[in-house]
Design a protein around this motif. Structure first.
Motif, short mmCIF file in Angstrom:
data_model
loop_
_atom_site.label_atom_id
_atom_site.label_comp_id
_atom_site.label_asym_id
_atom_site.label_seq_id
_atom_site.Cartn_x
_atom_site.Cartn_y
_atom_site.Cartn_z
N VAL A 96 0.84 -1.19 0.00
CA VAL A 96 0.00 0.00 0.00
C VAL A 96 0.88 1.24 0.00
CG1 VAL A 96 -0.27 0.04 2.52
CG2 VAL A 96 -2.04 1.07 1.07
N GLN A 97 0.45 2.23 -0.76
CA GLN A 97 1.22 3.46 -0.94
C GLN A 97 0.31 4.67 -0.75
OE1 GLN A 97 4.21 3.47 -4.08
NE2 GLN A 97 3.11 5.16 -5.03
N GLY A 98 0.80 5.64 -0.01
CA GLY A 98 0.07 6.88 0.27
C GLY A 98 0.81 7.62 1.36
N SER A 99 0.12 8.53 2.04
CA SER A 99 0.76 9.23 3.16
C SER A 99 0.72 8.33 4.39
CB SER A 99 0.04 10.55 3.45
OG SER A 99 -1.22 10.29 4.07
N GLU A 100 1.60 8.60 5.35
CA GLU A 100 1.61 7.83 6.61
C GLU A 100 0.23 7.87 7.27
OE1 GLU A 100 3.81 5.85 8.00
OE2 GLU A 100 5.76 6.43 7.21
N GLN A 101 -0.40 9.05 7.30
CA GLN A 101 -1.71 9.21 7.94
C GLN A 101 -2.78 8.39 7.23
OE1 GLN A 101 -2.54 10.60 10.75
NE2 GLN A 101 -4.75 10.42 10.55
N GLU A 102 -2.79 8.41 5.91
CA GLU A 102 -3.79 7.64 5.15
C GLU A 102 -3.59 6.15 5.36
OE1 GLU A 102 -4.34 10.73 1.40
OE2 GLU A 102 -2.68 9.31 1.41
N ILE A 103 -2.35 5.69 5.41
CA ILE A 103 -2.08 4.28 5.63
C ILE A 103 -2.47 3.88 7.05
CG2 ILE A 103 -0.25 2.52 5.77
CD1 ILE A 103 1.06 4.01 3.34
N TYR A 104 -2.23 4.74 8.01
CA TYR A 104 -2.66 4.50 9.39
C TYR A 104 -4.18 4.33 9.44
CZ TYR A 104 -3.96 5.47 14.21
OH TYR A 104 -4.53 5.40 15.45
N MET A 105 -4.92 5.20 8.76
CA MET A 105 -6.38 5.12 8.74
C MET A 105 -6.85 3.85 8.01
SD MET A 105 -7.28 7.56 10.62
CE MET A 105 -9.06 7.46 10.38
N PHE A 106 -6.16 3.47 6.97
CA PHE A 106 -6.44 2.23 6.23
C PHE A 106 -6.34 1.03 7.18
CE2 PHE A 106 -4.34 -1.35 3.97
CZ PHE A 106 -5.30 -1.65 3.01
N LEU A 107 -5.23 0.96 7.94
CA LEU A 107 -5.02 -0.15 8.88
C LEU A 107 -6.06 -0.15 10.00
CD1 LEU A 107 -1.13 -0.12 9.14
CD2 LEU A 107 -2.56 -1.87 8.07
N LYS A 108 -6.37 1.04 10.50
CA LYS A 108 -7.35 1.16 11.58
C LYS A 108 -8.72 0.69 11.11
CE LYS A 108 -8.92 4.60 14.89
NZ LYS A 108 -8.93 5.99 15.27
N SER A 109 -9.09 1.07 9.89
CA SER A 109 -10.39 0.65 9.33
C SER A 109 -10.44 -0.85 9.12
CB SER A 109 -10.65 1.37 8.00
OG SER A 109 -10.75 2.76 8.20
N LEU A 110 -9.36 -1.43 8.60
CA LEU A 110 -9.32 -2.89 8.40
C LEU A 110 -9.46 -3.62 9.73
CD1 LEU A 110 -6.50 -3.85 5.88
CD2 LEU A 110 -8.91 -4.46 5.75
N ALA A 111 -8.74 -3.17 10.74
CA ALA A 111 -8.73 -3.83 12.05
C ALA A 111 -10.09 -3.72 12.75
CB ALA A 111 -7.63 -3.23 12.92
N SER A 112 -10.90 -2.73 12.38
CA SER A 112 -12.18 -2.54 13.06
C SER A 112 -13.31 -3.35 12.42
CB SER A 112 -12.55 -1.05 13.06
OG SER A 112 -12.88 -0.63 11.74
N ASP A 113 -13.03 -4.04 11.31
CA ASP A 113 -14.06 -4.87 10.68
C ASP A 113 -14.39 -6.05 11.58
OD1 ASP A 113 -14.83 -7.31 8.88
OD2 ASP A 113 -15.26 -5.53 7.67
N ARG A 114 -15.67 -6.32 11.80
CA ARG A 114 -16.07 -7.35 12.77
C ARG A 114 -15.80 -8.77 12.30
NH1 ARG A 114 -22.03 -8.72 12.61
NH2 ARG A 114 -22.71 -8.15 10.52
N PHE A 115 -15.60 -8.99 11.00
CA PHE A 115 -15.33 -10.34 10.50
C PHE A 115 -13.84 -10.65 10.42
CE2 PHE A 115 -19.45 -9.14 8.61
CZ PHE A 115 -20.24 -10.11 9.24
#
Length: 92
Positions: free
Chosen positions: A49-68
């Protein structure tokens, strides 16, 4: 202009058969990230994944919050940026 970074990541846990790749693709599109996601034979999932540090942080946070999705381990390594990449794809 924002500074781009790129990471190679390997996710382990309950990450296959739970919509991980499609969720990653959806979130990456939301944050205008580029790269790819791919299932591996050992049950893990690889993401570049490529982008800004902040965007990648938000990407990881969103993935980790998925209930499945249940991420038990994440190996993350910074790698060189790919200048000509234009989107995020699901690899098969």
């Amino acid at each position: 202009m924002k500074e781009l970074v790129r990471y190679h990541m390997v996710f382990s846990g309950r990450v296959q058969g739970v919509g991980f790749r499609y969720k990653a693709n959806y979130i990456a599109d939301q944050y205008r990230l580029t790269g790819y996601v791919r299932n591996e034979y050992d049950g893990s999932v690889t993401v570049e994944v490529q982008g800004s540090e902040q965007e990648i942080y938000m990407f990881l946070k969103s993935l980790a919050s998925d209930r499945f999705i249940a991420i038990h381990d994440l190996k993350k390594e910074k790698i060189p940026v790919e200048d000509d990449e234009r989107g995020f794809i699901v690899k098969y």
